[in-house]
Design a protein around this motif. Structure first.
Motif, PDB file in Angstrom:
ATOM      1  N   ALA A   1       0.785  -1.274   0.066  1.00 16.07           N
ATOM      2  CA  ALA A   1       0.053   0.105   0.175  1.00 16.07           C
ATOM      3  C   ALA A   1       0.953   1.281  -0.050  1.00 16.07           C
ATOM      4  CB  ALA A   1      -0.920   0.064   1.224  1.00 16.07           C
ATOM      5  N   GLN A   2       1.955   1.287   0.899  1.00 16.48           N
ATOM      6  CA  GLN A   2       2.800   2.376   0.907  1.00 16.48           C
ATOM      7  C   GLN A   2       3.308   2.547  -0.280  1.00 16.48           C
ATOM      8  OE1 GLN A   2       5.708   1.907   4.412  1.00 16.48           O
ATOM      9  NE2 GLN A   2       5.105   3.962   4.680  1.00 16.48           N
ATOM     10  N   MET A   3       4.005   1.499  -1.045  1.00 15.90           N
ATOM     11  CA  MET A   3       4.678   1.748  -2.426  1.00 15.90           C
ATOM     12  C   MET A   3       3.814   2.419  -3.321  1.00 15.90           C
ATOM     13  SD  MET A   3       7.020  -1.692  -2.938  1.00 15.90           S
ATOM     14  CE  MET A   3       6.258  -2.975  -1.978  1.00 15.90           C
ATOM     15  N   THR A   4       2.541   1.977  -3.494  1.00 13.99           N
ATOM     16  CA  THR A   4       1.729   2.424  -4.334  1.00 13.99           C
ATOM     17  C   THR A   4       0.430   3.788  -4.221  1.00 13.99           C
ATOM     18  OG1 THR A   4      -0.003   0.725  -3.616  1.00 13.99           O
ATOM     19  CG2 THR A   4       1.260   0.143  -5.492  1.00 13.99           C
ATOM     20  N   GLY A   5       0.965   3.985  -2.768  1.00 17.07           N
ATOM     21  CA  GLY A   5       0.053   5.176  -2.449  1.00 17.07           C
ATOM     22  C   GLY A   5      -1.488   5.000  -2.361  1.00 17.07           C
ATOM     23  N   THR A   6      -1.706   3.441  -2.264  1.00 17.27           N
ATOM     24  CA  THR A   6      -3.288   3.306  -2.068  1.00 17.27           C
ATOM     25  C   THR A   6      -3.591   2.924  -0.418  1.00 17.27           C
ATOM     26  OG1 THR A   6      -2.511   0.954  -2.127  1.00 17.27           O
ATOM     27  CG2 THR A   6      -3.116   2.165  -4.292  1.00 17.27           C
ATOM     28  N   GLU A   7      -4.724   2.804  -0.367  1.00 17.98           N
ATOM     29  CA  GLU A   7      -5.076   2.367   1.111  1.00 17.98           C
ATOM     30  C   GLU A   7      -5.638   0.847   1.268  1.00 17.98           C
ATOM     31  OE1 GLU A   7      -8.217   5.230   2.549  1.00 17.98           O
ATOM     32  OE2 GLU A   7      -6.656   6.765   2.508  1.00 17.98           O
ATOM     33  N   LEU A   8      -5.192   0.474   2.187  1.00 14.15           N
ATOM     34  CA  LEU A   8      -5.485  -1.031   2.499  1.00 14.15           C
ATOM     35  C   LEU A   8      -6.463  -1.264   3.788  1.00 14.15           C
ATOM     36  CD1 LEU A   8      -4.725  -4.039   2.400  1.00 14.15           C
ATOM     37  CD2 LEU A   8      -2.650  -3.463   4.140  1.00 14.15           C
ATOM     38  N   SER A   9      -7.304  -2.146   3.502  1.00 16.72           N
ATOM     39  CA  SER A   9      -8.077  -2.478   4.578  1.00 16.72           C
ATOM     40  C   SER A   9      -8.025  -4.127   4.770  1.00 16.72           C
ATOM     41  CB  SER A   9      -9.623  -2.039   4.696  1.00 16.72           C
ATOM     42  OG  SER A   9     -10.305  -2.409   3.559  1.00 16.72           O
ATOM     43  N   ILE A  10      -7.687  -4.757   5.988  1.00 18.59           N
ATOM     44  CA  ILE A  10      -7.964  -6.170   6.061  1.00 18.59           C
ATOM     45  C   ILE A  10      -8.923  -6.610   6.615  1.00 18.59           C
ATOM     46  CG2 ILE A  10      -6.460  -7.941   7.124  1.00 18.59           C
ATOM     47  CD1 ILE A  10      -3.936  -6.299   7.266  1.00 18.59           C
ATOM     48  N   GLU A  11      -9.704  -7.607   6.203  1.00 19.48           N
ATOM     49  CA  GLU A  11     -10.870  -8.346   6.509  1.00 19.48           C
ATOM     50  C   GLU A  11     -10.421  -9.647   6.878  1.00 19.48           C
ATOM     51  OE1 GLU A  11     -14.063  -8.490   3.669  1.00 19.48           O
ATOM     52  OE2 GLU A  11     -15.267  -9.686   5.050  1.00 19.48           O
ATOM     53  N   PHE A  12     -10.364  -9.996   8.239  1.00 15.67           N
ATOM     54  CA  PHE A  12     -10.237 -11.132   8.705  1.00 15.67           C
ATOM     55  C   PHE A  12     -11.177 -12.196   8.568  1.00 15.67           C
ATOM     56  CE2 PHE A  12      -8.875 -14.723  11.392  1.00 15.67           C
ATOM     57  CZ  PHE A  12      -7.850 -14.825  11.483  1.00 15.67           C
TER      58      PHE A  12
END
Ligand SMILES: [Zn+2]
Length: 477
Positions: free
Chosen positions: A283-294
């Motif tokens: 996410a950092q490398m691409t300037g995107t936002e990440l959400s993790i759904e367990f």
């Protein structure tokens, strides 16, 4: 007269009804968390045999229990019924071809139609045995959803469903029969959802941030991670959203579904935290936002030596599964679709003599508790149940040797007479085991002592983080 002889007679009488139940579940395959038809059919049969039903265990729509008896120990039978996506297959066909009557596209690639009906046959018969002999004991059947998500029972355990259970028995269809539990690995699955910014990929790429790039970088990072993890660990993935279909748009969203396996829950947690780090890095490398759904998780199996010995005694008394020449000939047509080395390795695992050509495993290997348990890199949510109550599971030959689970051949053989014979055999083995525990309190006490001594040193480590609820409940919240 042993318990097994008497309950075996009850099972023989009930067999046609439960064979029909198994076939009906095969005919109406449904995916994890959506096994409504299977649940209705199981409940109808259980109610017809006098069970008290509890629906929606832990709030999960397709989890239920059926119970007989009012006092004495609780011995539970575990049943499953979910199918697998993309495995529609014509019954009995030795060609990979979809079932023309199947409208869902899924298929019983793990034999859970046999598992659910066979375990219910065992529960109904054990309850009849106790009632006929006026013996105390509560027989309970758990209808467990979503084994293929390796999480149905884990969520049921988390909801406290097994808190009053004294011991649990179950089985699983296989290409071999064995009573010594293999070690399974802990399992977790989670979605990584990336959000970026859409833009014209040619005219204004500098204004876009690609969520698809992020998902690809996550996979690349995990490929490098694989060299630095234990040999027995596994990481798998599937793309569930790759953004749009237009290459001239910077993809705004992507989702990728990961599975992480390791020998214990603690090792699995450590490993998936490293995967999370890689995902955040992407996410950092691409300037995107990440959400993790367990999404779900299950623990490795905790075997119980005492219960295995009781089970093995019952199987020894039963003798081989009564396959006949027709079953063998039919199985041979499937065995011919596998490579010779697959059959050879199964024959070696069975301990069959060199030159033995049979393809239906009608022998049970001896129980040797001095041998280390085989580790398989598969997982099951029976694991979570085994950490909260002593549990035993028999694997029973229902398919030709060499048949891999989750293959079209496994689906194709699911309604053949050999599969039904394996199911009935399993019902006898686990009903006999449960009745030995009911009628010999000393055996149950020994099994519980072993369980309590082990869990006092290593308690259950619930693999599902607090706050994570079962998938069918998420949209309601
Ligand atoms: Zn299975």
């Amino acid at each position: 007269m042993s318990n097994l002889t008497d309950v075996g007679t009850i099972i023989d009488v009930l067999t046609p009804e439960f064979t029909a139940l198994s076939d009906a579940i095969w005919d109406h395959p449904q995916l994890r968390w959506a096994e409504y038809d299977a649940v209705d059919r199981h409940i109808a049969v259980a109610e017809a045999h006098g069970a008290t039903i509890t629906r929606e265990i832990g709030g999960i729509p397709t989890a239920f229990s059926a119970e007989w008896g009012t006092d004495g120990p609780v011995i539970a039978f575990l049943g499953e019924y979910d199918a697998l996506a993309g495995l529609s297959q014509a019954s009995g066909s030795t060609e990979c071809a979809p079932d023309p009557d199947n409208t869902t596209g899924c298929g019983q690639g793990c034999g859970h139609h046999l598992l659910g009906a066979g375990a219910l046959l065992a529960a109904v018969s054990a309850a009849k045995f106790l009632a006929e002999k006026n013996l105390p004991g509560r027989v309970r059947y758990y209808g467990c959803p979503a084994e293929e998500a390796a999480a149905g029972k884990s969520f049921m355990v988390k909801a406290g469903a097994f808190a009053d259970v004294d011991a649990t028995v179950t089985w699983h269809p296989n290409s071999r029969t064995f009573t010594r539990q293999t070690r399974t690995v802990a399992y977790a699955q989670m979605y990584f959802h990336y959000r970026g910014v859409a833009s014209h990929a040619g005219a204004a790429p500098h204004r876009g941030r690609s969520a698809l790039d992020a998902a690809e970088l996550l996979n690349i990072g995990v490929n490098f991670l694989r060299e630095h993890m234990p040999d027995s660990a596994r990481i798998h993935y599937a793309f569930t959203d790759v953004g749009g279909e237009s290459p001239n748009v910077v993809q705004e969203k992507s989702s990728i579904y990961y599975v992480v396996r390791a020998e214990t829950v603690a090792e699995m947690r450590e490993l998936y935290e490293r995967v999370f780090d890689v995902a955040r890095g992407a996410a950092q490398m691409t300037g995107t936002e990440l959400s993790i759904e367990f999404d779900g998780a299950s623990a490795e199996i905790l075997p119980n030596d005492v219960l295995e010995e009781v089970l093995h005694r019952n199987v020894t008394e039963l003798g081989p599964i009564p396959f006949d020449a027709d079953d063998e000939a039919r199985a041979k047509t499937f065995a011919d679709t596998y490579e010779a080395k697959e059959l050879a390795s199964e024959r070696a695992l069975m301990g069959l003599p060199r030159g033995d050509t049979r393809v239906l495993a009608d022998v049970v290997p001896p129980m040797d508790i001095t041998q280390p348990r085989q580790l398989i890199s598969g997982s099951t949510d029976v694991g979570d149940v085994s950490w909260v109550t002593p549990t035993v599971q028999i694997m029973t030959a229902c398919m030709s040797m060499g048949t891999a689970p989750h293959s079209w051949q496994f689906v194709a053989q699911g309604k053949l007479p050999a599969a039904h014979k394996g199911m009935v055999y399993s019902a006898k083995a686990i009903a006999g085991t449960a009745l030995d525990l009911f009628t010999d309190p000393n055996l149950l006490a020994q099994a519980r002592k072993e369980f309590e001594e082990t869990t006092a040193i290593t308690p259950y480590d619930c693999p599902i983080p607090d706050g994570v609820i079962a998938p069918p409940l998420r949209n309601r919240a």
